[in-house]
Enzyme design. Structure first.
Site, short mmCIF file in Angstrom:
data_model
loop_
_atom_site.label_atom_id
_atom_site.label_comp_id
_atom_site.label_asym_id
_atom_site.label_seq_id
_atom_site.Cartn_x
_atom_site.Cartn_y
_atom_site.Cartn_z
N ASP A 1 -10.96 22.41 0.26
CA ASP A 1 -11.44 22.14 -1.24
C ASP A 1 -11.83 23.31 -1.14
O ASP A 1 -11.95 22.85 -2.48
CB ASP A 1 -11.13 20.86 -0.74
CG ASP A 1 -13.31 20.23 -0.51
OD1 ASP A 1 -13.49 21.08 -0.27
OD2 ASP A 1 -13.62 19.58 -1.77
N GLU A 2 -11.82 24.18 -0.53
CA GLU A 2 -12.70 25.19 -1.15
C GLU A 2 -11.93 26.97 -1.90
O GLU A 2 -10.91 27.16 -1.09
CB GLU A 2 -13.74 25.98 -0.29
CG GLU A 2 -14.73 24.84 0.05
CD GLU A 2 -14.94 25.16 1.92
OE1 GLU A 2 -16.88 24.97 1.82
OE2 GLU A 2 -14.87 26.33 1.99
#
Length: 245
Positions: free
Chosen positions: A182-183
């Site tokens: 999720d980066e």
């Protein structure tokens, strides 16, 4: 072969009527049989040669068609191969889920920024490191498919946050990348000062705070953004990515 009897027509009148052609032989008396035979043999030989030439031309045309067909197939195969190679290069440098540049392409562009900063003291760039807050909860409660849809939705919204505003950024030079999970990472290539990076970060958090419509679900998330300003003190992409993280 036309053998005429006596005629008052001149050769000029005959030529005017029939035109200049070697397909028609006109004999005017007096003539002898040897002359007729020689002319007949000459015309017969010409006709035979012309037939062979037609056959040879037809054969050449067929060969050319075959070569053209082979060439078309070859061109098609080359185009398909290039397309496959381009797709392979694209896949190697882009995330399959979001179609954003991946870590490898991000590192390449960071290396260029680092080298440029070494050459020009007035050049600045910035790395924004984005992390979706509580993303694991979304995956656990709504499922991984919903999580993937959310990541895809974030990737679609990010470009709007990099629009040119008071010359803050140059959108053609900036890079949005999925770093993993999720980066996300945003590379601002060529900024005036640190405030430019903060302006973009504020815009990102505001745009991504709007609810996402994911199928029959509405999801609202927040993101945390870390900022590192690129100066000529950085030597490796990993260093500035670490600081932004």
């Amino acid at each position: 072969v036309i053998c005429t009897a006596h005629t008052d027509c001149s050769w000029e009148q005959i030529t005017e009527r029939f035109g200049h052609t070697d397909n028609l032989l006109i004999l005017k008396k007096p003539f002898d049989s040897l002359e007729v035979q020689q002319l007949a043999c000459a015309m017969t030989h010409k006709w035979n040669v012309s037939q062979k030439l037609k056959a040879h031309t037809a054969s050449l045309n067929e060969a050319i068609k075959g070569l053209q067909s082979s060439n078309n197939r070859l061109q098609h195969e080359i185009a398909e191969r290039r397309k496959a190679e381009d797709q392979m290069r694209h896949n190697a440098l882009h995330d399959t889920l979001t179609e954003l540049p991946n870590r490898a392409l991000l590192v390449q562009r960071l290396e260029r920024c680092i080298a440029r900063a070494k050459r020009h003291d007035d050049y600045l760039y910035a790395v924004l490191f984005l992390d979706v807050d509580n993303f694991k909860i979304i995956n656990d409660s709504l499922g991984h498919r919903t999580g993937d849809l959310l990541l895809h939705g974030i990737a679609k919204r990010l470009p709007s946050t990099l629009r040119s505003l008071d010359s803050t950024t140059r959108p053609t030079d900036d890079t949005m990348a999925r770093f993993g999970g999720d980066e996300f990472v945003v590379l601002l290539d060529g900024i005036r000062n640190a405030q430019d990076a903060t302006t973009v970060a504020d815009r990102i958090t505001r745009v991504l705070a709007e609810p996402f419509e994911l199928g029959d679900k509405q999801v609202k998330v927040t993101v945390s953004v870390g900022i590192a300003i690129g100066t000529n003190t950085y030597d490796e992409p990993g260093d500035i990515l670490r600081d932004a993280d």
